[in-house]
Design an enzyme around this catalytic site. Structure first.
Site, PDB file in Angstrom:
ATOM      1  N   SER A 123     106.227  42.392  42.561  1.00  0.00           N
ATOM      2  CA  SER A 123     105.146  43.109  43.225  1.00  0.00           C
ATOM      3  C   SER A 123     104.808  42.382  44.520  1.00  0.00           C
ATOM      4  O   SER A 123     104.858  41.158  44.585  1.00  0.00           O
ATOM      5  CB  SER A 123     103.926  43.138  42.304  1.00  0.00           C
ATOM      6  OG  SER A 123     102.762  43.358  43.061  1.00  0.00           O
ATOM      7  N   LYS A 156     104.127  39.425  38.481  1.00  0.00           N
ATOM      8  CA  LYS A 156     104.786  40.590  37.885  1.00  0.00           C
ATOM      9  C   LYS A 156     106.290  40.621  38.059  1.00  0.00           C
ATOM     10  O   LYS A 156     106.836  40.191  39.062  1.00  0.00           O
ATOM     11  CB  LYS A 156     104.191  41.890  38.469  1.00  0.00           C
ATOM     12  CG  LYS A 156     102.803  42.155  37.914  1.00  0.00           C
ATOM     13  CD  LYS A 156     102.276  43.457  38.443  1.00  0.00           C
ATOM     14  CE  LYS A 156     102.973  44.611  37.779  1.00  0.00           C
ATOM     15  NZ  LYS A 156     102.964  45.785  38.617  1.00  0.00           N
ATOM     16  N   TYR A 184     132.343  87.063  41.184  1.00  0.00           N
ATOM     17  CA  TYR A 184     131.836  86.007  42.059  1.00  0.00           C
ATOM     18  C   TYR A 184     130.729  86.561  42.950  1.00  0.00           C
ATOM     19  O   TYR A 184     130.836  87.656  43.500  1.00  0.00           O
ATOM     20  CB  TYR A 184     132.962  85.424  42.937  1.00  0.00           C
ATOM     21  CG  TYR A 184     132.429  84.377  43.904  1.00  0.00           C
ATOM     22  CD1 TYR A 184     132.251  83.067  43.498  1.00  0.00           C
ATOM     23  CD2 TYR A 184     132.063  84.725  45.198  1.00  0.00           C
ATOM     24  CE1 TYR A 184     131.716  82.109  44.359  1.00  0.00           C
ATOM     25  CE2 TYR A 184     131.537  83.778  46.065  1.00  0.00           C
ATOM     26  CZ  TYR A 184     131.362  82.469  45.638  1.00  0.00           C
ATOM     27  OH  TYR A 184     130.830  81.539  46.488  1.00  0.00           O
ATOM     28  N   LYS A 226     126.691  73.695  43.043  1.00  0.00           N
ATOM     29  CA  LYS A 226     127.344  72.399  43.291  1.00  0.00           C
ATOM     30  C   LYS A 226     126.418  71.206  43.446  1.00  0.00           C
ATOM     31  O   LYS A 226     126.613  70.179  42.793  1.00  0.00           O
ATOM     32  CB  LYS A 226     128.242  72.506  44.518  1.00  0.00           C
ATOM     33  CG  LYS A 226     129.408  73.375  44.210  1.00  0.00           C
ATOM     34  CD  LYS A 226     130.393  73.533  45.280  1.00  0.00           C
ATOM     35  CE  LYS A 226     131.281  74.658  44.835  1.00  0.00           C
ATOM     36  NZ  LYS A 226     130.518  75.930  44.595  1.00  0.00           N
ATOM     37  N   THR A 286     106.700  53.826  13.424  1.00  0.00           N
ATOM     38  CA  THR A 286     106.498  55.279  13.459  1.00  0.00           C
ATOM     39  C   THR A 286     105.109  55.462  14.067  1.00  0.00           C
ATOM     40  O   THR A 286     104.238  54.603  13.848  1.00  0.00           O
ATOM     41  CB  THR A 286     106.537  55.926  12.057  1.00  0.00           C
ATOM     42  OG1 THR A 286     105.431  55.441  11.306  1.00  0.00           O
ATOM     43  CG2 THR A 286     107.827  55.638  11.314  1.00  0.00           C
ATOM     44  N   HIS A 287     104.905  56.491  14.822  1.00  0.00           N
ATOM     45  CA  HIS A 287     103.636  56.708  15.538  1.00  0.00           C
ATOM     46  C   HIS A 287     103.276  55.521  16.435  1.00  0.00           C
ATOM     47  O   HIS A 287     102.113  55.264  16.695  1.00  0.00           O
ATOM     48  CB  HIS A 287     102.477  56.964  14.563  1.00  0.00           C
ATOM     49  CG  HIS A 287     102.772  58.004  13.531  1.00  0.00           C
ATOM     50  ND1 HIS A 287     102.459  59.338  13.690  1.00  0.00           N
ATOM     51  CD2 HIS A 287     103.377  57.909  12.309  1.00  0.00           C
ATOM     52  CE1 HIS A 287     102.840  60.011  12.614  1.00  0.00           C
ATOM     53  NE2 HIS A 287     103.412  59.173  11.774  1.00  0.00           N
ATOM     54  N   GLU A 314     112.747  52.220  34.286  1.00  0.00           N
ATOM     55  CA  GLU A 314     111.762  53.201  34.761  1.00  0.00           C
ATOM     56  C   GLU A 314     112.447  54.320  35.539  1.00  0.00           C
ATOM     57  O   GLU A 314     112.139  55.505  35.372  1.00  0.00           O
ATOM     58  CB  GLU A 314     110.731  52.529  35.674  1.00  0.00           C
ATOM     59  CG  GLU A 314     109.718  51.671  34.947  1.00  0.00           C
ATOM     60  CD  GLU A 314     108.788  50.984  35.931  1.00  0.00           C
ATOM     61  OE1 GLU A 314     107.606  51.323  35.941  1.00  0.00           O
ATOM     62  OE2 GLU A 314     109.253  50.113  36.693  1.00  0.00           O
ATOM     63  N   GLN A 363     127.642  79.437  44.909  1.00  0.00           N
ATOM     64  CA  GLN A 363     127.844  78.239  45.719  1.00  0.00           C
ATOM     65  C   GLN A 363     126.738  77.210  45.437  1.00  0.00           C
ATOM     66  O   GLN A 363     126.926  76.017  45.631  1.00  0.00           O
ATOM     67  CB  GLN A 363     127.846  78.646  47.198  1.00  0.00           C
ATOM     68  CG  GLN A 363     128.068  77.520  48.162  1.00  0.00           C
ATOM     69  CD  GLN A 363     128.395  78.029  49.551  1.00  0.00           C
ATOM     70  OE1 GLN A 363     129.485  78.534  49.787  1.00  0.00           O
ATOM     71  NE2 GLN A 363     127.450  77.939  50.452  1.00  0.00           N
ATOM     72  N   SER A 366     129.075  75.358  52.843  1.00  0.00           N
ATOM     73  CA  SER A 366     128.962  74.410  51.718  1.00  0.00           C
ATOM     74  C   SER A 366     129.754  73.147  52.004  1.00  0.00           C
ATOM     75  O   SER A 366     129.783  72.228  51.184  1.00  0.00           O
ATOM     76  CB  SER A 366     129.455  75.062  50.422  1.00  0.00           C
ATOM     77  OG  SER A 366     130.776  75.547  50.573  1.00  0.00           O
ATOM     78  N   ASN A 415     108.852  43.752  37.505  1.00  0.00           N
ATOM     79  CA  ASN A 415     108.834  45.178  37.137  1.00  0.00           C
ATOM     80  C   ASN A 415     110.192  45.664  36.633  1.00  0.00           C
ATOM     81  O   ASN A 415     111.215  45.382  37.255  1.00  0.00           O
ATOM     82  CB  ASN A 415     108.410  46.023  38.340  1.00  0.00           C
ATOM     83  CG  ASN A 415     107.009  45.692  38.792  1.00  0.00           C
ATOM     84  OD1 ASN A 415     106.164  45.317  37.980  1.00  0.00           O
ATOM     85  ND2 ASN A 415     106.769  45.805  40.090  1.00  0.00           N
ATOM     86  N   ASN A 439     137.790  82.445  45.574  1.00  0.00           N
ATOM     87  CA  ASN A 439     137.072  82.577  44.296  1.00  0.00           C
ATOM     88  C   ASN A 439     137.794  81.864  43.158  1.00  0.00           C
ATOM     89  O   ASN A 439     137.163  81.194  42.348  1.00  0.00           O
ATOM     90  CB  ASN A 439     136.877  84.058  43.945  1.00  0.00           C
ATOM     91  CG  ASN A 439     135.995  84.757  44.949  1.00  0.00           C
ATOM     92  OD1 ASN A 439     135.447  84.118  45.849  1.00  0.00           O
ATOM     93  ND2 ASN A 439     135.844  86.069  44.810  1.00  0.00           N
TER      94      ASN A 439
HETATM   95  N1  ARG Z   1     132.166  77.881  49.084  1.00  0.00           N
HETATM   96  C1  ARG Z   1     132.258  78.859  48.068  1.00  0.00           C
HETATM   97  C2  ARG Z   1     131.575  78.369  46.793  1.00  0.00           C
HETATM   98  O1  ARG Z   1     131.313  77.207  46.723  1.00  0.00           O
HETATM   99  C3  ARG Z   1     133.703  79.129  47.774  1.00  0.00           C
HETATM  100  C4  ARG Z   1     133.986  80.523  47.324  1.00  0.00           C
HETATM  101  C5  ARG Z   1     133.753  81.475  48.451  1.00  0.00           C
HETATM  102  N2  ARG Z   1     134.197  82.797  48.152  1.00  0.00           N
HETATM  103  C6  ARG Z   1     133.894  83.828  48.916  1.00  0.00           C
HETATM  104  N3  ARG Z   1     134.359  84.962  48.564  1.00  0.00           N
HETATM  105  N4  ARG Z   1     133.124  83.702  49.962  1.00  0.00           N
HETATM  106  O2  ARG Z   1     131.293  79.092  45.896  1.00  0.00           O
END
Ligand code: ARG
Length: 376
Positions: free
Chosen positions: A277, A283, A317, A325, A155-156, A290, A322, A23, A285, A110
């Site tokens: 454009s 134009k 966990y 993120k 409205t509408h 958007e 992971q 990660s 834009n 964790n």
């Molecule tokens: N990179 C992991 C995550 O984002 C960190 C926690 C990893 N824990 C483990 N027991 N492998 O969740």
């Protein structure tokens, strides 16, 4: 590359697995949170007698060096670094040697990842509140400077009754104020310390969770360590707040796109917020609204993604987590940019008072008022 967990393994990790499970390329942005959490954990280990005077000095000095390396972009990242927690510890080992390993006492990745994410999204919630309030301020200023401007209320999408532009703009102001409140609640959901929970069931070391809580300015710590390492509700809260705010931005964007068209001609957007454009020279834009409208979809996607990710997970966990993120970081980036671009766009836009007035005075938008008058 030293792996924190390599002790019981006889062979090195398959290269594809190493890439698949890393990660580091998306969690390296947590470096400040990870280093701060490590420094406070180290100070606590010193307080309870696990790191002696020399050791704590060395660990804190080393962490400072590591932070400096990140700030000056001296850190190059490899898949083998796995994640930000391992990278910081490996960099610390380069600075102070095997003592770096002692920092891991009573701590697991964790509770580390939980801590980093709580800190990160606590800060992001404040940023969101700041940007929202700035936008509300701009809406209020525009309402004031255009206090005499009228337009048809719809409205509408049919002309309904005449309204003041300020009435219309401040309707969005109130939506955004509710968003700010939602982020304030999110801030509180993030403001709980998970540190000291270890991998799942705490530690046999007498960790001082209260000290850590105070130092990191959390309002409380999790009473249940299993909940602490498996909870991702605060992230759902962030994504929910972001989704609702994006939905409001998207509705405002939709109106701006309509208003900027020749059919309405209620607003003139500044050239530096639009593109042209390649084929049709007349134009201009409205790309920014958007795109804000378009990007709201990916923020909802991150929210639904996280719900789906979590729904089948047993305690505590699981590596699946992971995957929380990238969506959350992407949502944060999208929201932050959308809020500040919307604010900039509104500040520079011109409301076309004359065509708004013309639309108000035609097509019987005051029919209700006339009827009321006749009845009275
Ligand atoms: N990179 C992991 C995550 O984002 C960190 C926690 C990893 N824990 C483990 N027991 N492998 O969740």
């Amino acid at each position: 590359m030293t792996k924190l967990w390599a002790g019981r393994f006889c062979t090195s990790t398959n290269e594809k697995v190493e890439r698949f499970q890393a990660s580091i390329f998306f969690d390296r942005r947590l470096y400040e949170e990870d280093i701060l959490g490590s420094a406070i954990h180290a100070k606590m280990l010193h307080l309870i007698g696990i790191l002696d005077k020399e050791e704590i000095k060395s660990v804190l000095g080393g962490l400072k060096e590591v932070l400096h390396k990140f700030h000056t972009a001296e850190v190059s990242v490899k898949y083998a670094d796995e994640d930000i927690h391992m990278l910081v510890e490996n960099l610390l080992r380069e600075e102070i040697g095997p003592l770096a390993g002692k920092l891991h006492t009573g701590r697991s990745r964790n509770d580390q990842v939980a801590l980093d994410m709580h800190l990160y999204f606590r800060k992001s919630s404040l940023t969101a509140i700041y940007l929202i309030l700035t936008l509300v301020e701009t809406l209020a200023e525009l309402s004031k400077t255009n206090i005499d401007v009228t337009l048809p209320g719809y409205t509408h999408l049919q002309r309904a009754q005449p309204v003041l532009l300020s009435h219309h703009l401040l309707a969005y102001g109130w939506m955004f104020l509710r968003d700010a409140k939602r982020f304030f609640d999110t801030y509180h959901a993030c403001n709980i310390s998970p540190l000291g929970s270890g991998a799942i069931a705490g530690s046999t070391f007498p960790l001082d969770r209260e000290y850590v809580r105070q130092q990191l300015k959390f309002s409380s710590f999790y009473p249940n360590s299993m909940d602490a390492v498996s909870n991702r509700d605060y992230l759902l809260d962030y994504l929910n707040s972001a989704s609702t705010c994006m939905m409001h931005l998207s509705r405002l964007s939709e109106e701006i796109v309509l208003w900027a068209s020749a059919e309405f001609r209620f607003i003139e957007l500044s050239d530096n917020f639009c593109t042209g454009s390649s084929m049709m020279p007349q134009k201009k834009n409205p790309d920014v609204p958007e795109l804000i409208r378009g990007k709201s979809g990916r923020v909802y996607g991150s929210l639904f993604g996280l719900y789906t990710l979590l729904k089948g997970l047993p305690l505590t966990y699981n590596k699946d987590m992971q995957e929380d993120k990238e969506g959350a970081f992407d949502a944060e980036y999208t929201l932050t940019n959308s809020l500040s671009l919307m604010e900039g766009l509104l500040k520079e836009a011109k409301f076309l008072e004359v065509s708004m007035k013309y639309a108000t005075e035609n097509d019987f938008s005051n029919a209700t008022d006339l009827a009321d008058y006749l009845v009275q």
